[in-house]
Design an enzyme around this catalytic site. Structure first.
Site, PDB file in Angstrom:
ATOM      1  CG  HIS A  41      -1.882   1.062   1.342  1.00  0.00           C
ATOM      2  ND1 HIS A  41      -2.009   1.845   2.463  1.00  0.00           N
ATOM      3  CD2 HIS A  41      -2.819   1.501   0.467  1.00  0.00           C
ATOM      4  CE1 HIS A  41      -2.990   2.710   2.285  1.00  0.00           C
ATOM      5  NE2 HIS A  41      -3.501   2.531   1.080  1.00  0.00           N
ATOM      6  CG  HIS A  83      -3.491   8.926   0.277  1.00  0.00           C
ATOM      7  ND1 HIS A  83      -4.138   9.612   1.285  1.00  0.00           N
ATOM      8  CD2 HIS A  83      -4.285   7.880  -0.037  1.00  0.00           C
ATOM      9  CE1 HIS A  83      -5.274   9.003   1.571  1.00  0.00           C
ATOM     10  NE2 HIS A  83      -5.393   7.956   0.792  1.00  0.00           N
TER      11      HIS A  83
END
Length: 295
Positions: A41, A83
């Site tokens: 991730h 992100h």
């Protein structure tokens, strides 16, 4: 070489690209009785600053093939890997550019973003790490011989980012048959963005981030190969409902779940039949799954 701003990406940029429907690679799914695929991730983000080249290199050193990232666009139309919509959490933007709150990616040019330190917040050894462009990121993934689960982050903020991203992937050599079949998945929380990707390149494997109702799953199966819910929403019945449908490539839908860092939770998810587990600790999850599988 930088990519062109989106305004200069013409509608025919993908002309001549193959649109043959290719079967998803067997390596992208976890057949019954096999451990789910482990996906790092934002890279191995427990060991290096997320969404940086250092993070995907850390995943590579751990022997992790699949990495996940997030794509956004700068004020001057360049694609970068980050992100949050804001630069504040993972860079020193507040110190370098005070008074420009909320420090959104879309309010800064690439030149400005390249001045930022994207590593010191994580630890002093990563001082000077930068926010990578998509071009630089893809070069590193290719260099490491890794595969990519790419998220289009907040695409509603960046009109045309689907075509722009595909154009950049093509330039990087990632839209040939080999990469598309075995090494690339594009996902988003935005269903319209995934529909657009599928309409532009129907051969690319796509995933929807979320947990649609079982009644709505057939709608998603028209343009998604995966349904990727948060792990707390995963049940055996939901996995079975997802697996019971065939996606646009005439294969059973996959289910990748996120974000799982605890070994026991990973083993439980595997027992429910998930095909992939997205994790900040890919080595921990991989080792737990392998131990459970061997046992």
């Amino acid at each position: 070489m930088r990519i062109r701003p989106v305004a200069t990406v013409v509608s025919g940029a993908l002309m001549g690209l193959s649109t043959l429907a290719l079967s998803p690679a067997a390596a992208q799914a976890a057949p019954a009785g096999h451990a789910p695929l482990t996906v790092a991730h934002r890279g191995a983000s427990s060991y290096a600053p997320e969404n940086t080249l250092a993070a995907i290199d850390a995943a590579d050193r751990l022997g992790i093939e699949w990495v996940e990232n997030d794509v956004q666009r700068t004020k001057d139309g360049e694609l970068v890997i980050l992100h949050d919509n804001s630069l504040a959490r993972t860079t020193n933007v507040e110190q370098v550019f005070p008074g420009r709150s909320p420090w959104n990616v879309s309010d800064f040019t690439l030149d400005e973003i390249e001045k930022l330190d994207a590593g010191s917040w994580f630890g002093p050894k990563f001082r000077g790490e930068r926010v990578p462009t998509l071009e630089d990121y893809m070069d590193e993934v290719e260099h490491n011989d890794q595969s990519l689960l790419m998220e289009l982050k907040s695409p509603e903020l960046y009109p045309g980012i689907e075509l722009q991203t595909l154009t950049e992937l093509r330039r990087a050599g990632w839209l040939d048959k080999g990469h598309v079949k075995r090494r690339l998945i594009i996902q988003s929380f935005n269903a319209d963005a995934i529909k657009t990707v599928h309409s532009l390149r129907s051969d690319i494997k796509t995933g929807f981030l979320g947990n649609p109702s079982v009644a709505d799953l057939p709608k998603f199966a028209k343009y998604c190969d995966q349904i990727n819910p948060v792990h707390t929403a995963v049940t055996r019945e939901y996995v079975a409902a997802v697996h019971g449908l065939r996606g646009p490539h005439r294969k059973a839908l996959d289910l990748y779940t996120w974000t799982v860092d605890d070994p026991a939770v990973a083993v439980k998810a595997a027992g429910l039949g998930v095909d992939g587990i997205i994790t900040n600790k890919p080595d921990v999850v991989r080792d737990a799954l392998e131990k459970h599988d061997d046992g």
